[in-house]
Write a protein that holds these residues in place. Structure first.
Motif, PDB file in Angstrom:
ATOM      1  N   TRP A  68       0.785  -1.180   0.055  1.00 14.70           N
ATOM      2  CA  TRP A  68      -0.054   0.058   0.005  1.00 14.70           C
ATOM      3  C   TRP A  68       1.073   1.286   0.003  1.00 14.70           C
ATOM      4  O   TRP A  68       1.730   1.471   0.888  1.00 14.70           O
ATOM      5  N   GLN A  69       0.624   2.133  -0.992  1.00 16.35           N
ATOM      6  CA  GLN A  69       1.666   3.384  -1.097  1.00 16.35           C
ATOM      7  C   GLN A  69       2.970   2.979  -1.045  1.00 16.35           C
ATOM      8  O   GLN A  69       3.903   3.708  -0.485  1.00 16.35           O
ATOM      9  N   ASN A  70       3.251   1.932  -1.889  1.00 14.96           N
ATOM     10  CA  ASN A  70       4.733   1.698  -2.069  1.00 14.96           C
ATOM     11  C   ASN A  70       5.421   0.986  -0.870  1.00 14.96           C
ATOM     12  O   ASN A  70       6.663   0.833  -0.661  1.00 14.96           O
ATOM     13  N   HIS A  71       4.609   0.781   0.215  1.00 15.97           N
ATOM     14  CA  HIS A  71       4.838   0.114   1.365  1.00 15.97           C
ATOM     15  C   HIS A  71       4.680  -1.422   1.509  1.00 15.97           C
ATOM     16  O   HIS A  71       3.464  -1.928   0.935  1.00 15.97           O
ATOM     17  N   GLN A  72       5.638  -2.421   1.957  1.00 11.90           N
ATOM     18  CA  GLN A  72       5.209  -3.647   2.371  1.00 11.90           C
ATOM     19  C   GLN A  72       4.843  -3.907   3.657  1.00 11.90           C
ATOM     20  O   GLN A  72       5.663  -3.488   4.443  1.00 11.90           O
ATOM     21  N   ILE A  73       3.751  -4.390   3.711  1.00 11.96           N
ATOM     22  CA  ILE A  73       3.308  -4.456   5.162  1.00 11.96           C
ATOM     23  C   ILE A  73       2.906  -5.877   5.333  1.00 11.96           C
ATOM     24  O   ILE A  73       1.999  -6.616   4.724  1.00 11.96           O
ATOM     25  N   GLN A  74       3.348  -6.647   6.422  1.00 20.38           N
ATOM     26  CA  GLN A  74       3.270  -8.120   6.478  1.00 20.38           C
ATOM     27  C   GLN A  74       2.804  -8.130   8.094  1.00 20.38           C
ATOM     28  O   GLN A  74       3.046  -7.197   9.113  1.00 20.38           O
ATOM     29  N   PHE A  75       1.796  -8.827   8.252  1.00 15.63           N
ATOM     30  CA  PHE A  75       1.060  -8.983   9.537  1.00 15.63           C
ATOM     31  C   PHE A  75       0.711 -10.471   9.897  1.00 15.63           C
ATOM     32  O   PHE A  75       0.520 -11.247   8.841  1.00 15.63           O
ATOM     33  N   LEU A  76       0.315 -10.685  11.027  1.00 20.70           N
ATOM     34  CA  LEU A  76      -0.039 -12.043  11.620  1.00 20.70           C
ATOM     35  C   LEU A  76      -1.460 -12.008  12.408  1.00 20.70           C
ATOM     36  O   LEU A  76      -1.592 -11.066  13.145  1.00 20.70           O
ATOM     37  N   ASP A  77      -2.388 -12.637  11.770  1.00 24.03           N
ATOM     38  CA  ASP A  77      -3.644 -13.013  12.550  1.00 24.03           C
ATOM     39  C   ASP A  77      -3.464 -13.933  13.266  1.00 24.03           C
ATOM     40  O   ASP A  77      -3.329 -15.356  13.023  1.00 24.03           O
ATOM     41  N   THR A  78      -3.663 -13.757  14.781  1.00 26.49           N
ATOM     42  CA  THR A  78      -3.428 -14.617  15.781  1.00 26.49           C
ATOM     43  C   THR A  78      -4.755 -15.336  16.576  1.00 26.49           C
ATOM     44  O   THR A  78      -5.693 -14.546  16.749  1.00 26.49           O
ATOM     45  N   PRO A  79      -4.650 -16.418  17.386  1.00 22.82           N
ATOM     46  CA  PRO A  79      -5.857 -16.838  17.853  1.00 22.82           C
ATOM     47  C   PRO A  79      -5.853 -15.999  19.073  1.00 22.82           C
ATOM     48  O   PRO A  79      -5.340 -15.321  19.652  1.00 22.82           O
ATOM     49  N   GLY A  80      -7.462 -16.207  19.779  1.00 20.98           N
ATOM     50  CA  GLY A  80      -7.761 -15.083  20.910  1.00 20.98           C
ATOM     51  C   GLY A  80      -8.055 -16.407  22.171  1.00 20.98           C
ATOM     52  O   GLY A  80      -7.729 -15.588  23.271  1.00 20.98           O
ATOM     53  N   TYR A  81      -8.142 -17.749  21.876  1.00 16.98           N
ATOM     54  CA  TYR A  81      -8.385 -18.592  22.956  1.00 16.98           C
ATOM     55  C   TYR A  81      -6.977 -18.736  23.561  1.00 16.98           C
ATOM     56  O   TYR A  81      -6.082 -18.875  23.075  1.00 16.98           O
ATOM     57  N   ALA A  82      -7.186 -18.879  25.042  1.00 20.60           N
ATOM     58  CA  ALA A  82      -5.903 -19.145  25.761  1.00 20.60           C
ATOM     59  C   ALA A  82      -5.316 -20.355  25.414  1.00 20.60           C
ATOM     60  O   ALA A  82      -4.241 -20.738  25.487  1.00 20.60           O
ATOM     61  N   ASP A  83      -6.220 -21.297  24.834  1.00 17.36           N
ATOM     62  CA  ASP A  83      -5.641 -22.655  24.548  1.00 17.36           C
ATOM     63  C   ASP A  83      -4.578 -22.556  23.374  1.00 17.36           C
ATOM     64  O   ASP A  83      -3.744 -23.373  23.352  1.00 17.36           O
ATOM     65  N   PHE A  84      -4.590 -21.501  22.920  1.00 16.90           N
ATOM     66  CA  PHE A  84      -3.504 -21.400  21.568  1.00 16.90           C
ATOM     67  C   PHE A  84      -2.620 -20.084  21.637  1.00 16.90           C
ATOM     68  O   PHE A  84      -2.385 -19.710  20.571  1.00 16.90           O
ATOM     69  N   TYR A  85      -2.414 -19.927  23.072  1.00 15.68           N
ATOM     70  CA  TYR A  85      -1.633 -18.605  23.310  1.00 15.68           C
ATOM     71  C   TYR A  85      -0.227 -18.839  23.020  1.00 15.68           C
ATOM     72  O   TYR A  85       0.370 -17.791  22.480  1.00 15.68           O
ATOM     73  N   ALA A  86       0.212 -19.992  22.661  1.00 15.91           N
ATOM     74  CA  ALA A  86       1.562 -20.069  22.207  1.00 15.91           C
ATOM     75  C   ALA A  86       1.878 -19.383  20.954  1.00 15.91           C
ATOM     76  O   ALA A  86       2.782 -18.665  20.602  1.00 15.91           O
ATOM     77  N   ASP A  87       1.092 -19.442  19.958  1.00 19.48           N
ATOM     78  CA  ASP A  87       1.176 -18.723  18.535  1.00 19.48           C
ATOM     79  C   ASP A  87       1.097 -17.207  18.601  1.00 19.48           C
ATOM     80  O   ASP A  87       1.675 -16.484  18.001  1.00 19.48           O
TER      81      ASP A  87
END
Length: 652
Positions: A68-87
């Protein structure tokens, strides 16, 4: 690409706050996708695993990318449950900023608190996005007040640069700007923007944006803010690690021109995709089909093709540089939390602790065919998820899987079936009880059998007593005088005694803290044998244990529970109902720490019960403390069950 034009962030927050919907909206509004996916329809880019589609919730952190606007943006969608808090824990260390998503209809949840605390620990730049404001009875101002009250008064609504209150908030973080503002001079929007960017990067201001990801409301403003206010990799301070040679602190600049360094934050083990290792490049460059030095393992590793990931899609690239989040397939030795570098400029980044497994289940393969495949499946799943543990109980011989909650274990069992075609049955693990004695007795064991021809004869007298002030579970001594029993039969007596110690005499549990002394007996010149004395020793101990006031012992766990203060009464009451007793209390920031000792048999479902009592806001850890005598009524029931089980097996 110029490193200054890169951004990376993580989407964090409570389960069902709309993180995945926000990811879809961002990708759609930046023309990365032509069709916006929906969580309920199971067609989002980040929730692509079958178990995520089935449960309509994020279970794994998923890497995403857009320009976007010549920028490279990387992001991570993470879990909300405590069972998968490691990620969440690992993903947040692979980025430079965070967007904390808050559900306007339900407000702050346990996942919001966990996200804030983690960002605070890392002093990470962060923005709030109050989502679902299109729903009835939502109040944006109330949510902001709640955030300020619970987290920080530096949380502020991202308003117009003509808003006086917003201008004052920004100016207070910049002495030069504040002086200019107080002198009545004109402060330009460019100056305000620059100061706000600096304040966000330094975690001095946490702007709040509002909208609805489902309807794309307010998301364009958020997309602009990501570029305007989040740091690029070079805006960060020098990276700190250890020089593995000197063990001294070492710094490396987050620059494309520095030596290569990276950190592995996640491993994906899939029978179809293959093993993918995800890493964040902190400095320098890495080319496809090249190699690196694994500083943690002290070995060189060759690599094949590098990839940028968009959910499950892989885009091959020739080179990864400072700031990139990339994947590489089929690494031989490198695993999650390993530090990577060039061999001539090594740096090892500090590892972090994943949460301890809180809930366990015994695992039994459904068929012999499943039994053959189970170890391969479990080893791959543990490689992928550091909070999923597999062990075999040395006493009960059961195969045990452990995780952060019921949902965690359910998902893992589902993956075993779906990915590896292995079906298992889950059960509650057996408690590793032990048996012991409470007083000294002297007892005879005499084995005599005559059936024509040579007979069997063994006769022993044993002194059995509690073994005190010793670090040993068992001790065998002999005080035979005058050749009452020939020396060559004494090891046979000990063998018989040890056999009973392993099998138990009350309920089939091992005997502990017991001292056995062979002090007398008799033998027959013809009929005595090793086997006869082994049987005599076993007979004597079985008889003696009962006479010596045998009792059942249970493992006691040392438990530490961290909770908000308002749940203290409920927690202590619940611990009492579990036969636990509180041994101490302490404050831990805004939270309370309760220390208790509780029988293991009462803790198998505690993770779920604690979550229920505290609305997911409590956490706990436990470790083995000691063995204590089981109360008489409970012991009688356990012994009765064990004896009934033995009887049932003998009738089959």
């Amino acid at each position: 690409m110029d490193v200054k034009l890169k951004r990376s962030f993580v989407l964090v927050g409570h389960a069902h706050s709309g993180k995945t919907s926000l990811a879809e909206s961002i990708l759609f509004l930046t023309n990365t996708t032509s069709r916006k996916g929906q969580v309920l329809e199971g067609n989002t880019i980040s929730d692509w695993n079958p178990d995520e589609i089935e449960r309509k919730t994020s279970i794994n952190a998923s890497p995403l990318i857009y320009t976007w606007q010549n920028h490279q943006i990387q992001f991570l969608d993470t879990p909300g449950y405590a069972d998968f808090y490691a990620d969440v824990l690992s993903s947040i260390r692979a980025v430079d900023a965070a967007i904390i998503v808050v559900d306007a209809s339900s407000g702050i949840g346990a996942g919001t608190e966990r996200a804030w605390d983690l960002c605070e620990e890392l002093n990470l730049a962060r923005i709030f996005f109050v989502n679902k404001l299109d729903k009835e009875n939502t109040d944006f101002q109330n949510i902001v007040s709640e955030l300020q009250e619970n987290f920080s008064n530096k949380i502020t609504i991202a308003s117009s640069f003509s808003d006086q209150k917003f201008i004052e908030t920004i100016a207070e973080t910049d002495d030069g700007l504040l002086e200019k503002y107080l002198d009545g001079q004109i402060v330009t929007e460019a100056e305000l923007k620059q100061s706000l960017r600096k304040a966000v990067i330094e975690a001095k201001i946490f702007p709040v944006f509002r909208g609805s990801a489902l309807n794309d409301l307010g998301v364009k403003e958020l997309i602009e803010a990501i570029i305007d206010f989040f740091p690029s990799p070079v805006d960060k301070n020098a990276l700190i690690g250890l020089d593995p040679a000197t063990k001294q602190e070492k710094q490396i600049l987050p620059s494309q021109d520095s030596g290569f360094s990276a950190f592995i934050f996640k491993t994906i083990a899939d029978p179809y995709v293959g093993q993918l290792t995800l890493m964040r490049v902190f400095s320098g460059k890495l080319k496809s089909n090249d190699g690196f030095f694994n500083v943690s393992k002290k070995l060189k590793e060759r690599i094949g093709q590098l990839y940028l990931l968009q959910g499950k899609e892989q885009k091959a690239i020739n080179e990864a540089t400072c700031g990139d989040i990339v994947a590489v397939a089929k690494l031989k030795d490198s695993t999650t939390l390993d530090s990577l570098a060039s061999e001539n400029n090594q740096i090892e980044f500090k590892k972090f602790d994943f949460p301890e497994a809180l809930i366990s289940a015994s695992v039994k393969p459904k068929t012999h065919h499943d039994e053959e495949k189970i170890s391969t499946a479990l080893s791959k799943l543990t490689l992928e998820d550091p909070t999923f543990k597999v062990s075999r109980d040395a006493q009960t011989k059961e195969l045990i899987i452990s995780g952060l909650g019921d949902l965690h274990l359910e998902v893992m069992v589902g993956r075993m079936k779906r990915r590896f075609n292995v079906e298992v049955e889950l059960g509650t693990p057996k408690v590793p009880y032990k048996e012991t004695i409470t007083k000294l007795v002297k007892v005879q064991g005499k084995y005599k059998r005559q059936s024509g021809g040579r007979g069997q004869y063994g006769d022993v007298w044993l002194e059995i007593e509690p073994l005190k002030n010793s670090d040993k579970d068992f001790e065998f001594c002999e005080r035979i005088f005058g050749g009452a029993i020939p020396k060559n039969y004494i090891p046979s007596v000990e063998k018989g005694v040890k056999q009973v110690c392993a099998e138990g005499a009350l309920a089939g549990y091992p005997l502990t803290n017991i001292k056995v002394t062979l002090y007398d007996g008799s033998y027959h010149d013809v009929d005595s044998s090793d086997m006869a004395f082994q049987i005599a020793g076993a007979m004597a101990l079985r008889k003696g244990v009962v006479e010596a006031g045998a009792v059942l012992l249970e493992p006691i766990m040392e438990v530490e529970i961290v909770i908000p203060g308002e749940y203290m009464g409920q927690i202590t009451g619940d611990l009492n109902s579990r036969r636990g007793h509180v041994v101490g209390m302490d404050s831990k920031g805004k939270l309370e720490l309760v220390k208790a000792k509780v029988p293991l048999s009462e803790m198998f479902k505690y993770a779920n019960d604690l979550r229920s009592i505290t609305g997911g806001r409590g956490s706990y850890s436990m470790k083995y403390s000691c063995y204590h005598e089981v109360p008489h009524k409970i012991a009688a029931f356990i012994i009765q069950q064990a004896q009934a089980h033995v009887k049932h097996e003998s009738q089959e």
